[in-house]
Design an enzyme around this catalytic site. Structure first.
Site, short mmCIF file in Angstrom:
data_model
loop_
_atom_site.label_atom_id
_atom_site.label_comp_id
_atom_site.label_asym_id
_atom_site.label_seq_id
_atom_site.Cartn_x
_atom_site.Cartn_y
_atom_site.Cartn_z
N TYR A 75 0.82 -1.22 0.00
CA TYR A 75 0.00 0.00 0.00
C TYR A 75 0.85 1.26 0.00
O TYR A 75 0.41 2.31 0.45
CB TYR A 75 -0.98 0.00 1.19
CG TYR A 75 -1.73 -1.30 1.28
CD1 TYR A 75 -2.66 -1.65 0.31
CD2 TYR A 75 -1.45 -2.22 2.29
CE1 TYR A 75 -3.31 -2.87 0.35
CE2 TYR A 75 -2.10 -3.45 2.34
CZ TYR A 75 -3.02 -3.76 1.36
OH TYR A 75 -3.65 -4.96 1.40
N TYR A 92 -13.32 -6.92 3.51
CA TYR A 92 -12.02 -6.92 2.82
C TYR A 92 -11.71 -8.35 2.43
O TYR A 92 -11.77 -9.26 3.27
CB TYR A 92 -10.91 -6.36 3.72
CG TYR A 92 -9.56 -6.46 3.03
CD1 TYR A 92 -9.19 -5.54 2.05
CD2 TYR A 92 -8.70 -7.51 3.30
CE1 TYR A 92 -7.99 -5.66 1.37
CE2 TYR A 92 -7.48 -7.64 2.63
CZ TYR A 92 -7.14 -6.70 1.67
OH TYR A 92 -5.96 -6.84 1.00
N ASP A 96 -15.02 -16.31 3.85
CA ASP A 96 -13.59 -15.98 3.78
C ASP A 96 -13.06 -15.99 5.21
O ASP A 96 -13.24 -15.03 5.96
CB ASP A 96 -13.44 -14.60 3.13
CG ASP A 96 -11.99 -14.13 3.09
OD1 ASP A 96 -11.14 -14.76 3.74
OD2 ASP A 96 -11.72 -13.13 2.41
N LYS A 98 -3.28 -17.05 5.69
CA LYS A 98 -2.60 -16.39 6.81
C LYS A 98 -1.97 -17.36 7.80
O LYS A 98 -0.84 -17.80 7.59
CB LYS A 98 -3.54 -15.42 7.51
CG LYS A 98 -3.83 -14.17 6.69
CD LYS A 98 -4.44 -13.08 7.52
CE LYS A 98 -4.73 -11.83 6.72
NZ LYS A 98 -3.57 -11.00 6.44
N1 PLP Z 1 -9.34 -12.12 2.94
C1 PLP Z 1 -9.22 -11.61 4.16
C2 PLP Z 1 -10.37 -11.72 5.11
C3 PLP Z 1 -8.03 -11.00 4.56
O1 PLP Z 1 -7.94 -10.47 5.80
C4 PLP Z 1 -6.96 -10.93 3.65
C5 PLP Z 1 -5.71 -10.27 4.02
O2 PLP Z 1 -5.65 -9.47 4.93
C6 PLP Z 1 -7.12 -11.50 2.38
C7 PLP Z 1 -8.33 -12.09 2.05
C8 PLP Z 1 -6.02 -11.45 1.35
O3 PLP Z 1 -5.00 -12.33 1.72
P1 PLP Z 1 -3.53 -12.14 1.12
O4 PLP Z 1 -3.01 -10.86 1.68
O5 PLP Z 1 -2.79 -13.35 1.60
O6 PLP Z 1 -3.67 -12.10 -0.36
#
Ligand code: PLP
Length: 450
Positions: free
Chosen positions: A18, A165, A262, A291
């Site tokens: 970012y 997100y 997610d 993660k």
């Molecule tokens: N989905 C969620 C809920 C997230 O918190 C994140 C990253 O913070 C992502 C997707 C994207 O993951 P990455 O950064 O490994 O691409």
């Protein structure tokens, strides 16, 4: 390389998350407008980290910082864990990587088996992806292709709620919060999705009605509902009532759309249950994890789906999922993920997370009275101070660092997601640093506005 030389080259050549284009730091610092209200983290020079062990990062100048971020919520067991280090070394001694097309191996198969066992019932098929965003892309592709294969290609939109997100690649960006999020710049090029309002903390029939109306109106075009269950992370660190997850399951079934959870941020115990879906006893049709999957050692994620989704996809003219990254199923990442999950499952992680919740609650209790603080909230191993102003990133970070803690505030949020192995003394250090960061931010922003 000494720190000064390293930082000079970093400024010239290296893009950070970012951040402004390398070489443009000064211009970015001078810029006043910030798209979507986004904090511009590039204004701060990065700290040089030389090593990390346990919950501590060691900086170039020898200072040690307790990592209140678990390296963006991933390093749940801390750094240089002997079991994870050994798993990695052992796997490197066999093979670091082989292509996954036409070949398979035990680390990947064992990982898939464990994921099927510990995720909510019904999720039986595992696509190993190389990052969270890619796993969301894959999950969405599964949902769209499912309907395509069943002769319903018009079902290609997604329904979600605001404040979410899901990653930074294009389809995940389209389901991030369209206004307040980091990706509002892209509104005109992203697929147009269906948004309901931000989910409330309490259970409100009017919100259920809103979800129902949004789905009813668009069911012919909606392939899937996609949400972060229980906790919206990078979209605002806020939680909602778990009963909404049951509502989403019922609505998905009633209106014939798939349900995607997610769990990239919430998975592997962070909210006090293994997965946030477990708070509601709900199984989605597709689920993404990432993660903490590898204990923060290597990049790896997965999209899981039910046999019904897999079978639907296989009925199409193209009966395969056309997705296959070069590093799919990377054996090093799978081996360290297996070791991390073994460690987690053998530990009293529910007890640890409950204890962290209690310690964060105690440590942040009086933060609500600090000037400039709007809200303080704790859930599982997540603690948040929400400010009434956009955080002054430099002063807030410096205050935390002076306290011996690494924090990465964003927007109006100073938060922690510490490693599960953080001691009580270090948790107290983290909450003290959060309070100090809130105070520093408030005085910097009141100086700025006066
Ligand atoms: N989905 C969620 C809920 C997230 O918190 C994140 C990253 O913070 C992502 C997707 C994207 O993951 P990455 O950064 O490994 O691409």
């Amino acid at each position: 390389m000494d720190a000064e030389a390293l930082l000079r080259l970093d400024r010239q050549h290296v893009w950070h998350p970012y951040g402004p284009p390398p070489g443009q730091l000064a211009a970015a610092a001078a810029a006043r407008t910030e798209p979507g209200g986004m904090t511009r983290p590039g204004r701060m020079e990065p700290l040089v980290v030389r090593s990390a062990s346990g919950v501590r990062l060691t900086l170039d100048d020898g200072r040690e910082l307790v990592d209140g971020m678990s390296s963006w919520w991933a390093a749940i067991h801390g750094y240089r864990h002997p079991v994870l280090d050994a798993a990695l070394a052992e796997q490197a001694g066999r093979m670091s990587h082989v292509m996954f097309g036409g070949l398979t191996h035990e680390p990947a198969v064992r990982l898939a088996q464990t994921l099927v066992e510990i995720t909510p019932a019904g999720l039986e098929h595992v696509f190993l992806a190389d990052s969270g965003s890619v796993s969301v892309e894959v999950g969405i592709k599964m949902a769209l292709q499912y309907w395509r294969s069943l002769g319903r290609p018009a079902k290609r939109r997604l329904l979600t709620w605001r404040g979410g997100y899901h990653g930074d690649t294009f389809h995940p960006m389209s389901v991030c919060d369209p206004d307040g999020g980091m990706h509002s710049l892209w509104g005109d090029v992203l697929p147009r999705q269906v948004f309901a309002g931000v989910p409330p903390l309490s259970y409100e029939q009017s919100y259920v009605d809103e979800l129902t109306a949004a789905l009813k109106e668009n069911a012919d075009e909606v392939a899937a509902i996609i949400v972060e269950p229980l906790v919206q992370g990078a979209g605002g660190m806020r939680w909602h009532h778990p009963a909404y997850l049951r509502v989403l399951r019922e609505l998905a079934d009633e209106f014939g759309v798939l349900l995607i959870f997610d769990e990239i941020a919430t998975g592997f115990g962070r909210t006090g249950r293994m997965f946030a879906a477990d708070h509601a006893g709900v199984s989605p049709d597709i689920m993404c994890v990432g993660k903490a999957l590898t204990g923060g050692y290597l990049t790896l994620a997965a999209a899981l789906c039910t046999p019904a989704v897999a079978e639907g996809i296989s009925r199409g003219d193209v009966p395969v999922l056309a997705h296959g990254p070069t590093f799919m199923g990377n054996p090093l990442a799978c081996a360290v993920a297996n070791a991390s999950l073994d460690l987690l499952l053998a530990s009293d992680w529910p007890g640890r997370v409950a204890h962290i919740e209690e310690r964060l609650g105690a440590g942040l209790a009086d933060a609500a009275d600090l000037p400039g603080v709007r809200d303080v909230r704790v859930l599982g191993a997540i603690g948040v101070i929400q400010l009434d102003h956009e955080v002054a990133l430099g002063p807030a970070t410096a205050a935390a660092v002076n306290h011996g803690v690494w924090l990465r505030p964003f927007r109006d949020l100073i938060y922690t997601m510490p490693p599960y192995v953080t001691s009580d003394a270090d948790l107290a250090l983290v909450t003290g640093a959060m309070r100090a960061a809130a105070t520093a931010s408030r005085s910097a922003s009141s100086q700025h506005s006066s």
